[in-house]
Design a protein around this motif. Structure first.
Motif, PDB file in Angstrom:
ATOM      1  N   ASP A  84      -5.421   1.172  -1.511  1.00  0.00           N
ATOM      2  CA  ASP A  84      -5.737   0.378  -0.328  1.00  0.00           C
ATOM      3  C   ASP A  84      -5.434  -1.097  -0.567  1.00  0.00           C
ATOM      4  O   ASP A  84      -4.927  -1.796   0.322  1.00  0.00           O
ATOM      5  CB  ASP A  84      -7.213   0.546   0.047  1.00  0.00           C
ATOM      6  CG  ASP A  84      -7.494   1.884   0.699  1.00  0.00           C
ATOM      7  OD1 ASP A  84      -6.591   2.424   1.361  1.00  0.00           O
ATOM      8  OD2 ASP A  84      -8.625   2.389   0.545  1.00  0.00           O
ATOM      9  N   ASP A  85      -5.742  -1.591  -1.769  1.00  0.00           N
ATOM     10  CA  ASP A  85      -5.448  -2.992  -2.079  1.00  0.00           C
ATOM     11  C   ASP A  85      -3.952  -3.233  -2.227  1.00  0.00           C
ATOM     12  O   ASP A  85      -3.445  -4.293  -1.850  1.00  0.00           O
ATOM     13  CB  ASP A  85      -6.190  -3.417  -3.343  1.00  0.00           C
ATOM     14  CG  ASP A  85      -7.653  -3.751  -3.085  1.00  0.00           C
ATOM     15  OD1 ASP A  85      -8.104  -3.592  -1.926  1.00  0.00           O
ATOM     16  OD2 ASP A  85      -8.357  -4.160  -4.039  1.00  0.00           O
ATOM     17  N   VAL A  86      -3.234  -2.263  -2.788  1.00  0.00           N
ATOM     18  CA  VAL A  86      -1.777  -2.375  -2.851  1.00  0.00           C
ATOM     19  C   VAL A  86      -1.216  -2.529  -1.442  1.00  0.00           C
ATOM     20  O   VAL A  86      -0.359  -3.389  -1.171  1.00  0.00           O
ATOM     21  CB  VAL A  86      -1.157  -1.151  -3.552  1.00  0.00           C
ATOM     22  CG1 VAL A  86       0.368  -1.142  -3.384  1.00  0.00           C
ATOM     23  CG2 VAL A  86      -1.514  -1.145  -5.034  1.00  0.00           C
ATOM     24  N   ALA A  87      -1.697  -1.689  -0.521  1.00  0.00           N
ATOM     25  CA  ALA A  87      -1.219  -1.748   0.856  1.00  0.00           C
ATOM     26  C   ALA A  87      -1.555  -3.085   1.506  1.00  0.00           C
ATOM     27  O   ALA A  87      -0.726  -3.666   2.224  1.00  0.00           O
ATOM     28  CB  ALA A  87      -1.827  -0.599   1.662  1.00  0.00           C
ATOM     29  N   LEU A  88      -2.759  -3.587   1.257  1.00  0.00           N
ATOM     30  CA  LEU A  88      -3.163  -4.865   1.824  1.00  0.00           C
ATOM     31  C   LEU A  88      -2.259  -5.990   1.335  1.00  0.00           C
ATOM     32  O   LEU A  88      -1.800  -6.841   2.125  1.00  0.00           O
ATOM     33  CB  LEU A  88      -4.621  -5.158   1.469  1.00  0.00           C
ATOM     34  CG  LEU A  88      -5.210  -6.460   2.018  1.00  0.00           C
ATOM     35  CD1 LEU A  88      -5.211  -6.462   3.538  1.00  0.00           C
ATOM     36  CD2 LEU A  88      -6.622  -6.680   1.469  1.00  0.00           C
ATOM     37  N   LEU A  89      -1.970  -6.002   0.051  1.00  0.00           N
ATOM     38  CA  LEU A  89      -1.098  -7.043  -0.490  1.00  0.00           C
ATOM     39  C   LEU A  89       0.330  -6.896   0.033  1.00  0.00           C
ATOM     40  O   LEU A  89       0.998  -7.890   0.341  1.00  0.00           O
ATOM     41  CB  LEU A  89      -1.126  -7.008  -2.019  1.00  0.00           C
ATOM     42  CG  LEU A  89      -0.405  -8.139  -2.762  1.00  0.00           C
ATOM     43  CD1 LEU A  89      -0.814  -9.515  -2.249  1.00  0.00           C
ATOM     44  CD2 LEU A  89      -0.668  -8.041  -4.265  1.00  0.00           C
ATOM     45  N   MET A  90       0.802  -5.662   0.171  1.00  0.00           N
ATOM     46  CA  MET A  90       2.134  -5.455   0.731  1.00  0.00           C
ATOM     47  C   MET A  90       2.220  -5.946   2.166  1.00  0.00           C
ATOM     48  O   MET A  90       3.258  -6.453   2.599  1.00  0.00           O
ATOM     49  CB  MET A  90       2.511  -3.975   0.653  1.00  0.00           C
ATOM     50  CG  MET A  90       2.898  -3.499  -0.744  1.00  0.00           C
ATOM     51  SD  MET A  90       4.380  -4.320  -1.407  1.00  0.00           S
ATOM     52  CE  MET A  90       5.638  -3.705  -0.279  1.00  0.00           C
TER      53      MET A  90
ATOM     54  N   TRP B 154       1.044  -0.653   7.205  1.00  0.00           N
ATOM     55  CA  TRP B 154       0.471  -0.600   5.864  1.00  0.00           C
ATOM     56  C   TRP B 154      -0.993  -0.168   5.869  1.00  0.00           C
ATOM     57  O   TRP B 154      -1.508   0.283   4.847  1.00  0.00           O
ATOM     58  CB  TRP B 154       0.590  -1.972   5.195  1.00  0.00           C
ATOM     59  CG  TRP B 154       2.000  -2.407   4.953  1.00  0.00           C
ATOM     60  CD1 TRP B 154       2.689  -3.378   5.622  1.00  0.00           C
ATOM     61  CD2 TRP B 154       2.922  -1.885   3.980  1.00  0.00           C
ATOM     62  NE1 TRP B 154       3.975  -3.493   5.129  1.00  0.00           N
ATOM     63  CE2 TRP B 154       4.139  -2.596   4.126  1.00  0.00           C
ATOM     64  CE3 TRP B 154       2.846  -0.888   3.012  1.00  0.00           C
ATOM     65  CZ2 TRP B 154       5.254  -2.348   3.328  1.00  0.00           C
ATOM     66  CZ3 TRP B 154       3.952  -0.646   2.214  1.00  0.00           C
ATOM     67  CH2 TRP B 154       5.133  -1.359   2.372  1.00  0.00           C
ATOM     68  N   ASP B 155      -1.659  -0.300   7.007  1.00  0.00           N
ATOM     69  CA  ASP B 155      -3.074   0.077   7.080  1.00  0.00           C
ATOM     70  C   ASP B 155      -3.272   1.533   7.495  1.00  0.00           C
ATOM     71  O   ASP B 155      -4.406   1.991   7.630  1.00  0.00           O
ATOM     72  CB  ASP B 155      -3.818  -0.834   8.052  1.00  0.00           C
ATOM     73  CG  ASP B 155      -3.254  -0.787   9.471  1.00  0.00           C
ATOM     74  OD1 ASP B 155      -2.103  -0.336   9.643  1.00  0.00           O
ATOM     75  OD2 ASP B 155      -3.963  -1.211  10.409  1.00  0.00           O
ATOM     76  N   GLN B 156      -2.198   2.265   7.690  1.00  0.00           N
ATOM     77  CA  GLN B 156      -2.288   3.671   8.087  1.00  0.00           C
ATOM     78  C   GLN B 156      -1.836   4.536   6.910  1.00  0.00           C
ATOM     79  O   GLN B 156      -0.668   4.894   6.790  1.00  0.00           O
ATOM     80  CB  GLN B 156      -1.453   3.927   9.335  1.00  0.00           C
ATOM     81  CG  GLN B 156      -1.949   3.151  10.546  1.00  0.00           C
ATOM     82  CD  GLN B 156      -1.108   3.363  11.792  1.00  0.00           C
ATOM     83  OE1 GLN B 156      -0.412   4.374  11.916  1.00  0.00           O
ATOM     84  NE2 GLN B 156      -1.155   2.410  12.718  1.00  0.00           N
ATOM     85  N   LEU B 157      -2.779   4.870   6.058  1.00  0.00           N
ATOM     86  CA  LEU B 157      -2.452   5.512   4.780  1.00  0.00           C
ATOM     87  C   LEU B 157      -2.856   6.977   4.701  1.00  0.00           C
ATOM     88  O   LEU B 157      -2.652   7.603   3.657  1.00  0.00           O
ATOM     89  CB  LEU B 157      -3.113   4.731   3.629  1.00  0.00           C
ATOM     90  CG  LEU B 157      -2.620   3.302   3.421  1.00  0.00           C
ATOM     91  CD1 LEU B 157      -3.367   2.654   2.266  1.00  0.00           C
ATOM     92  CD2 LEU B 157      -1.118   3.262   3.170  1.00  0.00           C
TER      93      LEU B 157
END
Length: 479
Positions: free
Chosen positions: A220-226, A247-250
């Motif tokens: 989730d943090d990887v996605a947030l930073l991306m 990126w927030d739809q994982l």
């Protein structure tokens, strides 16, 4: 909450709590600084750190949250940047005591986006000489050590970023990767990382195979930073065109996905039994959930890996031979030995190596195209002694440890790492999750799915402590 408990919070949790006013960026910043002060004398993750400047950033973020006007999705979240990610006025020595550092007059695209989103930049993290070692050994910085066990390596070349992530120096960390330099710290420190598609995260100095991306403690943090650092920037002439990526739809249902399982790179070091068994168990988890797991045969040759190593040696020799005698004497002896393998190489031989790299690129895309995902080891071996420059010690064996990671740098395909288990002696072991070209989101979704479904004994309990480690010996534990 204690300083360690605050430092262990994810970025997504921090942002939620800032929004509900149950936590402030200044409170988090000060807690993280307490952890850094306690651990940094042993770990050596930072090149440049200014706690006063970062606290000023945190105070400005606190005011924005108080008025309900955060700058962006990571406002108030502590972030570190690898020393080769330009920050205006901050010297960039590339981990090398023998060079005169470049001092950039402007921020890199990554730095700009982090600051524009309100990220609190704690400082620049270290790397080994010219980024050409898979360890935390540097002629300038000394030895960067694992927060899990200071006798062990962090991996590299994003050594400082990896150590900072695992130690609780905030939740978001940017590294760079040309042959495995994000994912190798990932496997040897238990992190979740992403080497994005080539051109997905803009650079101000693009180069064949080079990219930058997150090292974090959760997908989730990887996605947030991306969501912050990905996107088009004209300064990177290799940048991908603008794209809307959710990126927030994982969420992911793996049923029906075609998953390749590669356990032999076709070249390099043999895969240790515990590494192989850990990756096999990860594949079994995907299979049990309905994915179609099929073997993927080796597609690299020893010559491909040797020619890639030769190409890099020539590049670094070009940098080395222009230095004066005093400068050369300050460079790490292992690197001096390695770059001499690139001396007096003919132009025809360099072109031959380049053509081999193109063949490697084609082989990677062709072999993996039929799969939605490919699972493999990140590295064939577990973490090694911190003093070793490479996984094989002080011998010059080239790049025999990157047969699983380097192909995706050359092909430009996205590849993540996520912790998949622990060895009998407690060392972290990651699985690499790679995907088709440009499918960064699919790869990240799969990494997150695995995080959520891996067994408890594969889930890290991070070695984040108020007190510093006291030398060798296991500091963290796993469930």
């Amino acid at each position: 909450m204690s300083a360690a408990e605050l430092a262990a919070l994810t970025a997504t949790e921090l942002v939620r709590r800032y929004a509900e006013r149950s936590l402030s960026p200044v409170e988090v910043h000060d807690a993280v600084q307490a952890v850094i002060e306690a651990r940094e004398p042993v770990l050596h993750a930072f090149w440049v750190r200014d706690a006063e400047a970062s606290r000023t950033q945190a105070k400005a973020s606190e005011a924005r949250w108080s008025s309900g006007e955060p700058l962006g999705p990571i406002d108030g979240v502590p972030v570190t940047l690898k020393e080769n990610v330009a920050r205006a006025g901050v010297p960039m020595p590339a981990g090398n005591a023998g060079v005169v550092p470049t001092i950039p007059d402007r921020d890199a695209p990554i730095t700009e986006r982090v600051l524009e989103s309100g990220g609190v930049v704690l400082g620049s993290t270290v790397m080994p000489d010219w980024g050409m070692l898979s360890s935390g050994v540097s002629s300038l910085h000394g030895i960067t050590r694992s927060p899990w066990d200071p006798s062990l390596t962090t991996g590299g070349s994003s050594s400082g970023a990896g150590a900072a992530a695992a130690a609780g120096y905030g939740p978001l960390h940017v590294g760079s990767d040309i042959g495995g330099s994000i994912r190798l710290p990932g496997t040897w420190l238990g992190l979740t990382t992403l080497k994005p598609s080539a051109g997905r995260v803009p650079l101000d100095a693009p180069y064949l195979g080079r990219c930058a991306g997150p090292l974090c403690r959760s997908a989730d943090d990887v996605a947030l930073l991306m969501s912050v650092v990905a996107g088009f920037d004209a300064r990177d002439w290799t940048a991908l065109p603008p794209a809307e990526i959710a990126w927030d739809q994982l969420d992911l249902d793996v049923r029906g996905l075609r998953v390749g399982l590669q356990l032999d790179a076709g070249c390099g070091l043999p895969v240790e039994d515990e590494v192989r068994e850990t990756v096999e168990r990860a594949a079994e988890l995907f299979g049990a959930a309905g994915a179609r797991v099929e073997p993927l045969e080796p597609f690299l040759t020893p010559q491909m890996l040797a020619d890639l190593d030769q190409f890099w040696r020539v590049r670094s020799w070009h940098d080395y031979h222009r230095l004066d005698a005093d400068q050369k004497s300050r460079i790490l002896p292992f690197i001096v030995q390695w770059v001499h393998g690139g001396a007096d190489v003919s132009g025809a031989r360099v072109l031959e190596c380049y053509q081999t790299i193109m063949a490697l690129q084609q082989a990677t895309v062709t072999a993996t195209e039929r799969f939605d995902l490919v699972l493999s080891p990140v590295a064939p071996v577990r973490a090694f002694p911190a003093e070793w420059p490479m996984p094989f010690g002080f011998e010059d064996l080239g790049m025999v440890h990157i047969g699983f990671t380097a192909p995706y740098n050359m092909s430009g395909q996205p590849a993540a790492s996520v912790n998949a288990g622990f060895s009998a002696d407690g060392r972290t072991i990651g699985v690499q999750v790679s995907g088709r070209r440009f499918d960064d989101l699919g790869v990240l979704r799969a990494a997150r799915w695995f995080e959520q479904h891996r067994p408890a004994d594969a889930t890290p309990r991070w070695p984040i402590h108020d007190s510093p480690p006291d030398g060798a010996g296991q500091q963290g534990t796993h469930q």
